[in-house]
Design a protein around this motif. Structure first.
Motif, mmCIF file in Angstrom:
data_model
loop_
_atom_site.group_PDB
_atom_site.id
_atom_site.type_symbol
_atom_site.label_atom_id
_atom_site.label_comp_id
_atom_site.label_asym_id
_atom_site.label_seq_id
_atom_site.Cartn_x
_atom_site.Cartn_y
_atom_site.Cartn_z
ATOM 1 N N PRO A 42 0.824 -1.227 0.000
ATOM 2 C CA PRO A 42 0.000 0.000 0.000
ATOM 3 C C PRO A 42 0.851 1.267 0.000
ATOM 4 C CG PRO A 42 0.052 -0.913 2.209
ATOM 5 C CD PRO A 42 0.785 -1.891 1.332
ATOM 6 N N TYR A 43 1.572 1.445 -1.063
ATOM 7 C CA TYR A 43 2.391 2.639 -1.240
ATOM 8 C C TYR A 43 2.083 3.240 -2.607
ATOM 9 C CZ TYR A 43 5.480 1.223 2.638
ATOM 10 O OH TYR A 43 5.995 0.879 3.863
ATOM 11 N N ILE A 54 5.359 6.466 -1.234
ATOM 12 C CA ILE A 54 4.636 7.195 -0.190
ATOM 13 C C ILE A 54 3.533 6.302 0.345
ATOM 14 C CG2 ILE A 54 3.207 9.212 0.330
ATOM 15 C CD1 ILE A 54 4.717 10.725 -1.857
ATOM 16 N N ILE A 55 3.541 6.066 1.654
ATOM 17 C CA ILE A 55 2.536 5.194 2.268
ATOM 18 C C ILE A 55 1.148 5.773 2.002
ATOM 19 C CG2 ILE A 55 2.613 6.316 4.543
ATOM 20 C CD1 ILE A 55 2.417 2.513 3.940
ATOM 21 N N PHE A 88 0.060 -0.310 7.766
ATOM 22 C CA PHE A 88 0.049 1.031 8.345
ATOM 23 C C PHE A 88 0.484 0.996 9.809
ATOM 24 C CE2 PHE A 88 -3.671 1.953 5.248
ATOM 25 C CZ PHE A 88 -2.787 2.099 4.200
ATOM 26 N N ARG A 89 0.008 -0.013 10.545
ATOM 27 C CA ARG A 89 0.406 -0.146 11.952
ATOM 28 C C ARG A 89 1.905 -0.446 12.080
ATOM 29 N NH1 ARG A 89 -4.549 -2.938 12.361
ATOM 30 N NH2 ARG A 89 -3.489 -4.966 12.245
ATOM 31 N N GLN A 132 10.811 9.951 6.642
ATOM 32 C CA GLN A 132 11.366 9.089 5.605
ATOM 33 C C GLN A 132 10.832 7.664 5.674
ATOM 34 O OE1 GLN A 132 15.455 10.337 6.749
ATOM 35 N NE2 GLN A 132 15.805 10.405 4.534
ATOM 36 N N LEU A 133 10.119 7.327 6.748
ATOM 37 C CA LEU A 133 9.464 6.022 6.838
ATOM 38 C C LEU A 133 8.107 6.040 6.142
ATOM 39 C CD1 LEU A 133 10.363 5.255 10.538
ATOM 40 C CD2 LEU A 133 11.383 4.229 8.507
ATOM 41 N N LYS A 134 7.613 7.219 5.805
ATOM 42 C CA LYS A 134 6.339 7.358 5.095
ATOM 43 C C LYS A 134 6.544 7.827 3.661
ATOM 44 C CE LYS A 134 3.712 8.634 9.253
ATOM 45 N NZ LYS A 134 2.958 9.728 9.914
ATOM 46 N N CYS A 135 7.552 8.640 3.469
ATOM 47 C CA CYS A 135 7.887 9.160 2.140
ATOM 48 C C CYS A 135 9.324 8.765 1.860
ATOM 49 C CB CYS A 135 7.709 10.676 2.112
ATOM 50 S SG CYS A 135 8.116 11.453 0.526
#
Length: 796
Positions: A137-138, A162-163, A231-232, A678-681
């Motif tokens: 899911p990115y 990107i998440i 996501f978690r 940076q863990l999401k983008c």
């Protein structure tokens, strides 16, 4: 969506004027029949509608953008057409229609799309609503900031993941605008994941060029892990990162998967729990610093390596501290740390080259020039002089004391060998219960930590100093690149010996038993319990390698061709180390030999420990594939526990760790991290490969990971191929006996195991290419590896 996504042109027409967060350029749709009926009347209409500027004539075939296949980039699109030039317009439209004829007999009803070619583009590319390799899911953005069609034509592109549940307010303005526009398109077309071609201008206005179903995701592999679990897991990784930062003593600490002890190269970017915990236990928990502090580096407490999700990371702060001379004062140390951090963040692609491009960790013929640049960063002359003196003293002492330290370390290594052989005899000669076997395993690991890896860490650092000094001899002009390359080939390490012995095995001069006694412990994954040892494999000995024999002959010749002693003496007098020429030359050669020998020896004990662990699993009815989900502490805790409980407890742990591992495997993580965002983008920087030798070769590539679970020697004919591999564990040394033409890896540093091996055999190589370049390479059949100019291009 099935009604509305019929062609590229129809989709854009349906979106025109209806979008809040993006826009579609004015468009005109023409068909093959319309062109044939009145080509110049059609050209006149286009000239009137699109007067001023240029147009793009784009494909919009009925054979594109389907649910099962996109045919992306399959047909022609023509950029930069002057609408006032009727001939050029007709020619462009006809050229696009003609490109359909490779698949379609009748193009009269086929569409061609005309739009104004927009200007002032900052970014252009393609965004997928999901990552397609694992259906994660990115949002996947492949973009270019110099050309509007570099991505879609396959010529280039950078990548950002990107998440999907990200808050747009957290993102940089350009990506926030793009994600908002993508979410709007998804709301309008919720049935399928989307593949959208876009551009972003200087004002962060998003223009949509194309929208279609993401066929690769619709028809690809789908994960059992749902999006909410991913996501978690991302949130858990953020929490872990903040905890690591707190432990290290930074607000946002810098982590790298390839700095210093390069775990991504050795255990991979997604190692099993056992691989990771073995590497941590015997090297990165303490041994790495114990070996260095003994020869004058700063003593550093605590772990060097941490884990986010499943991915191993090295602490840059601890790396930088551990590479500082111990005699530096605290004030200068703090100033250097701040300087190193800034330099790394300014250029994250240097993260696998910190000892060469960022940190000052030894003294060589280029050091004074490099130190001179510190004045621009605010360092005083006194500070620079203090740093220079401390580096000189550390390096000089390391060289002067090399033979004494080597003998001490060799005695320790002999202690490791004695303990290993005693344990092996007890294991093979007696009927051992589970409790006894667990004790053997734990004792072997402790033996490695005491006798093995601190000594290996020390020898590895000395070898690095030797290599840095050797290369700086070229910088100062004493020797040429080729002379140093030949010198590296003259160093007779364990790899050279393996190559020689393998050829003897092929030619029947030694038996397989003799070969296995020496090399049978090696595994393609040194820390991976699921990998077979060399002794368990069947080698294809039916044909020898002429290229490998020639390579062996070259090495034999160069063994008697050392560096010119007159030049080397002049260099030694210039730098001022307190050793004579013989001692200096011995250090340059022997330190590199010992590095490989010490690694070879301690991995024998590690391999035995893994074999015993497999035996424990067999007795408990647990496969080695499942044992890979244990961690070393899980095994240590059972040393004095009743055997009847061990299997049940481990099965529960394995089940829990499997689920956790599966979830964490869905994360996409950066190579370098210095901010939780940076863990999401996740921006994938284009790495700078470490090129070995100055040769240029062209050859067919062979993706060795395709044979990861098979017997490489039987399946993969690597002779005269450019071998491509994600991580280059020492267990892949067998390829050097096969006459390969070149070597390319995704992970690996300039001082890494495989970089040294390739230099030793004079094999052209690009070590540590990173995700972008590696993805390009693995799609090719033939590449040109130009080490002299630092390029990898499509071969012809």
């Amino acid at each position: 969506m099935t009604d509305r996504i019929s062609s590229k042109a129809d989709v854009l027409k349906s979106l025109y004027g209806k979008l809040k967060y993006s826009r579609v350029e004015k468009l005109k749709i023409v068909t093959g029949a319309e062109l044939d009926a009145d080509p110049y009347g059609l050209a006149a209409e286009i000239a009137e509608e699109f007067a001023g500027g240029y147009i793009v004539v784009r494909s919009s075939s009925s054979n594109e953008d389907g649910l099962n296949t996109s045919n992306a980039g399959h047909y022609e699109s023509i950029l930069g057409v002057d609408p006032s030039d009727g001939e050029a317009v007709v020619r462009a439209v006809r050229e696009v229609l003609d490109s359909y004829k490779c698949d379609l007999d009748d193009v009269s009803g086929e569409q061609v799309l005309i739009q104004r070619q927009i200007t002032n583009i900052s970014y252009s590319g393609v965004i997928f609503s999901r990552e397609i390799k694992k259906d994660r899911p990115y949002y996947t953005i492949t973009y270019d900031d110099s050309s509007t069609d570099a991505v879609t034509s396959g010529r280039g592109g950078k990548t950002v993941y990107i998440i999907r549940n990200v808050d747009c307010d957290e993102l940089p303005a350009n990506w926030a605008a793009l994600i908002r526009s993508m979410r709007e398109l998804e709301e309008m077309h919720p049935e399928y994941p989307l593949d959208v071609e876009f551009a972003i201008d200087e004002d962060n206005t998003v223009t949509i060029f194309q929208m279609r179903p993401l066929a690769a995701s619709i028809n690809g592999v789908h994960s059992d892990v749902d999006d909410e679990e991913v996501f978690r897991t991302v949130l858990e990784a953020e929490d872990t990162y903040r905890e690591i930062s707190s432990l290290v003593g930074d607000r946002n600490t810098i982590l790298s998967d390839m700095a210093f002890w390069n775990p991504a190269e050795i255990i991979g970017e997604n190692p099993h729990p056992l691989d990771y915990s073995l590497y941590r236990e015997i090297i990165t928990s303490a041994a790495w610093n114990q070996g260095l502090s003994y020869i004058g580096y700063r003593e550093v407490d605590g772990d060097l390596m941490y884990k986010l999700g499943n991915k191993p990371y090295i602490s840059l702060k601890k790396s930088f501290l551990g590479l500082m001379p111990d005699e530096l004062d605290d004030r200068l140390e703090a100033k250097l740390l701040k300087y190193y951090d800034k330099k790394l963040i300014d250029d994250p692609t240097a993260h696998d080259k910190i000892e060469f491009e960022i940190a000052f960790s030894e003294y060589d013929f280029s050091t004074e020039d490099k130190l001179g640049t510190l004045t621009e960063a605010g360092f005083t002359r006194e500070e620079i002089a203090d740093l220079s003196d401390s580096l000189f003293n550390l390096t000089n002492n390391a060289i002067c004391n090399f033979n004494r330290n080597r003998m001490k370390d060799l005695r320790a290594l002999n202690g490791l060998r004695v303990h290993r052989e005693n344990t092996r005899s007890n294991w093979l000669m007696a009927h051992n219960d589970v409790v006894t076997l667990i004790q053997y395993f734990v004792q072997l690991i402790e033996s490695i930590k005491h006798y093995g890896t601190p000594k290996f860490a020390r020898q590895a650092r000395l070898a690095f100093i030797s290599k840095a000094i050797s290369r700086s001899l070229v910088y100062r002009g004493y020797f040429t690149d080729k002379e140093i390359d030949d010198f590296m080939m003259s160093i007779y390490t364990v790899a050279s010996e393996y190559d020689s012995d393998f050829q003897d095995l092929v030619d029947g001069r030694i038996t397989r038993v003799t070969f296995d006694e020496k090399y049978g412990h090696l595994r393609s994954g040194t820390y991976d319990i699921t990998c077979e040892t060399y002794a368990q494999r069947e080698f294809d000995l039916s044909k020898g390698s002429a290229a490998a024999r020639k390579q062996r002959q070259t090495i034999e010749e160069l063994k008697h061709n050392p560096l010119d002693s007159v030049k080397l003496m002049e260099a030694l007098e210039d730098i001022g180390f307190y050793v004579d020429l013989r001692e200096f030359l011995d250090f340059l050669k022997d330190s590199m030999e010992e590095r490989e020998f010490f690694k070879f020896e301690f991995t024998k004990t590690l391999s035995l420990a893994i074999d015993i662990l497999i035996d424990i699993g067999d007795k408990l009815g647990i496969s080695k594939e499942d044992m890979a989900y244990l961690e070393v502490p899980d095994i240590q805790l059972m040393v004095n526990r009743p055997a009847e409980f061990t299997g049940d407890i481990w099965r529960k742990i394995i089940d829990q760790n499997k689920k956790k591992f599966q979830r964490a495997s869905m994360l996409i993580l950066p190579d370098v991290i210095y901010d939780p965002l940076q863990l999401k983008c996740i921006e994938i920087w284009e790495a700078r490969p470490n090129f070995i030798t100055s040769e240029c070769v062209t050859g067919d590539i062979l993706l060795l990971e395709n044979y990861e679970n098979e017997d490489h020697e039987d399946v993969a004919d690597v002779q005269d191929k450019i071998v491509v591999l994600p991580k280059a564990d020492p267990g892949y040394d067998w390829i050097f006996a096969k006459g390969i033409k070149g070597f390319i890896t995704k992970y690996g540093g300039v001082a890494s195991h495989m970089a040294i091996r390739c230099a030793e055999f004079n094999i052209p190589a690009a070590i540590g290419c990173g995700d972008c370049i590696y993805s390009f390479v693995e799609k090719q059949q033939t590449v040109t590896l130009d080490c002299a100019h630092g390029k990898i291009t499509k071969g012809v």
